[in-house]
Design an enzyme around this catalytic site. Structure first.
Site, short mmCIF file in Angstrom:
data_model
loop_
_atom_site.label_atom_id
_atom_site.label_comp_id
_atom_site.label_asym_id
_atom_site.label_seq_id
_atom_site.Cartn_x
_atom_site.Cartn_y
_atom_site.Cartn_z
N HIS A 57 39.72 31.28 38.81
CA HIS A 57 39.82 30.81 38.15
C HIS A 57 38.27 30.93 36.49
O HIS A 57 38.81 31.69 35.57
CB HIS A 57 39.09 29.36 37.99
CG HIS A 57 39.05 28.61 36.28
ND1 HIS A 57 39.77 27.25 36.23
CD2 HIS A 57 38.18 28.30 35.53
CE1 HIS A 57 39.96 26.50 34.95
NE2 HIS A 57 38.46 27.49 34.80
N GLU A 58 37.35 31.54 37.44
CA GLU A 58 36.63 32.29 36.28
C GLU A 58 36.44 33.53 35.84
O GLU A 58 36.21 33.93 34.98
CB GLU A 58 35.07 31.73 36.91
CG GLU A 58 34.65 30.11 37.31
CD GLU A 58 34.28 29.57 35.60
OE1 GLU A 58 34.22 29.99 34.66
OE2 GLU A 58 34.93 28.29 35.72
N HIS A 65 38.64 33.77 33.05
CA HIS A 65 37.87 33.43 31.96
C HIS A 65 37.54 34.49 31.64
O HIS A 65 37.43 35.36 30.96
CB HIS A 65 36.81 32.90 31.58
CG HIS A 65 37.37 31.05 32.10
ND1 HIS A 65 38.29 30.63 30.84
CD2 HIS A 65 37.30 29.86 32.97
CE1 HIS A 65 38.22 29.43 31.04
NE2 HIS A 65 37.67 28.94 32.14
ZN LIG Z 1 37.47 27.28 32.67
#
Ligand SMILES: [Zn+2]
Length: 369
Positions: free
Chosen positions: A60-61, A64
Site C-alpha cells: 500500500h505504502e 503511494h
Molecule cells: Zn495510504
C-alpha cells in the site's frame, strides 16, 4: 518518527520498523491464533498471515511512493508502526493531479490485494481450516484498510484525495488544506465518540477493547490532522519569504589558511558552533564542521590548514538571496542538512539554519506581523 529499525531497501526506498510495530505484530498474531493455543499449525499460519498482512501494508505504502516518485515527489522511507504504515516524503505535491494519483494509489492497491485474497479464499478448501480462515481474514482486512483510508479526513488518503479535488476546483492550496484538515479533526473526534459508545454499549458482541482501539485511532487522527494543518501553515508562510529575509548575519567566518589548532582555539571553542563558513575576503570557499576536524589526529592540528579539511564550495549546496525560503527548507530536507550559506556573486551574505527559520516564524506569529 524516531526509534525505528532499518530493515532494507525496496526500489531505493528505506523500509523501517518503528518499535510500536512489534506490539501490534504480537497482538495480531495472538488474536489470529486464539483459542488454538496448543496447535503449532495455527501458530505457523498465524505468524505467516501476520507477515503477509504487513507485506500488504508495505505494498500500500509502496504504491503511494512509486506513483509519487513518478510525479516528482521524492520518497525517503516507509515506516511500519502501530497504526499501519507511513511513507515519508520530502515535499508536498505541487499539482493537485499529482496528489490525487498518489493518494488514490494506496487504497486502490489494498483493494486489489483484498480481492486477490478473496479469490484465493474461494478456491481454498474449507477443510484446511486455519488456512481458509486466514486467507479470508487477509481479504477482509485489506478491503477494510482500503475503505478506512478512503474516509475523507486529512491526513488519511481519502482526505488527501478530498484536498486535491478542492485544490483543483478552487486553485487555493492553503484553503483546501485548511478544510481537509478540519474535516480530518472531525473524523478523529467521531472515532473517539464512536469508540466510547462501543466501549460502554458493546453492540454486536463487540468488546470494550474494540471501543478503546477506536478511541486511540481517533486520537491519533485528530493529532495528525492538527499537526498537518500547522505544518502546511508553516510552509505556506515560508513560501512568502525569500532567503535574504529569513537569513541571519550572525555567523562565524574563518579564513581558509589558518591551522586547525587556531580554528579550534579561536573560533570553535569561542563560538561554540559546530558549523563554520570558510571565506577569504568575503569569497565563500567552503564550510568546516566538527566532523571534518575529528578526521585529523590531534597531533597534526598544528600543521594542517582549514582548506585541507573543509567541504569545498563546489561540493556545497548554497542558497541565493531571492530564492524562496520554502524551496531552501525542502533542499535541506532532501540533503539532510541543517544550514545553508546564502551567496550572492560568490560572496557570503548570510546563513540559513533550520532553527532560525522556526524562530523567525514564531517571532513573526507572536508579534502578529
Ligand atoms: Zn495510504
Amino acid at each position: 518518527m524516531g526509534s525505528a529499525l532499518n530493515i532494507g531497501k525496496l526500489f531505493g526506498i528505506q523500509l523501517r520498523l518503528h518499535y510500536t510495530w512489534f506490539i501490534i505484530f504480537v497482538f495480531l498474531t495472538v488474536l489470529l491464533v486464539s483459542p488454538h493455543w496448543l496447535s503449532p499449525l495455527w501458530w505457523i499460519t498465524g505468524i505467516i498471515t501476520c507477515l503477509l498482512f504487513f507485506a500488504s501494508v508495505i505494498a500500500h505504502e509502496l504504491a503511494h511512493s512509486l506513483v509519487g516518485r513518478a510525479n516528482g515527489i521524492p520518497i525517503k522511507s516507509i515506516t511500519l508502526f502501530i497504526f499501519g504504515g507511513v511513507a515519508q516524503m520530502t515535499r508536498e505535491a505541487t499539482r493537485p493531479i499529482a496528489e490525487f494519483k498518489m493518494a488514490a494509489a494506496g487504497p486502490i492497491c489494498s483493494l486489489v490485494i483484498g480481492c486477490l485474497f478473496g479469490l484465493l479464499w474461494l478456491f481454498t478448501p474449507i477443510t484446511i481450516e486455519p488456512i481458509a480462515i486466514m486467507v479470508q481474514w487477509l481479504a477482509f482486512i485489506n478491503v477494510a484498510l482500503a475503505i478506512f483510508n478512503f474516509i475523507p479526513g486529512f491526513p488519511l488518503d481519502g482526505g488527501r484525495v478530498f484536498r486535491s479535488l478542492l485544490w483543483h476546483f478552487t486553485g487555493n492550496y492553503q484553503r483546501s488544506t485548511l478544510i481537509a484538515t478540519q474535516v480530518g479533526r472531525v473524523v478523529g473526534y467521531l472515532f473517539i465518540l464512536g469508540g466510547i459508545l462501543i466501549a460502554f454499549l458493546r453492540p454486536f458482541g463487540m468488546s470494550w477493547f474494540n471501543g478503546l482501539w477506536l478511541v486511540f485511532i481517533g486520537w491519533f487522527l485528530e493529532n495528525a490532522a492538527s499537526a498537518s494543518y500547522r505544518q502546511s501553515q508553516f510552509r505556506e508562510t515560508l513560501h512568502r519569504f525569500t532567503a535574504s529575509q529569513v537569513m541571519t548575519s550572525d555567523y562565524p567566518v574563518v579564513p581558509s589558511d589558518i591551522t586547525i589548532s587556531r580554528l579550534v582555539q579561536e573560533y570553535v571553542l569561542v563560538s561554540g558552533r559546530h558549523f563554520l563558513l570558510v571565506a577569504d575576503e568575503g569569497q565563500l570557499k567552503g564550510i568546516v564542521t566538527l566532523h571534518n576536524i575529528k578526521t585529523i589526529p590531534q597531533g597534526n592540528w598544528g600543521v594542517t590548514q582549514v582548506k585541507e579539511i573543509m567541504i569545498p564550495i563546489n561540493k556545497l549546496k548554497v542558497a541565493y538571496p531571492d530564492q524562496d525560503a520554502l524551496s531552501i527548507l525542502e533542499q535541506m530536507d532532501d540533503d539532510d542538512m541543517n544550514q545553508m550559506p546564502v551567496v550572492s556573486e560568490g560572496r557570503v551574505i548570510g546563513l540559513i539554519a533550520r532553527d532560525n527559520l522556526i524562530r523567525f516564524l514564531r517571532i513573526r506569529s507572536e508579534s502578529g506581523i
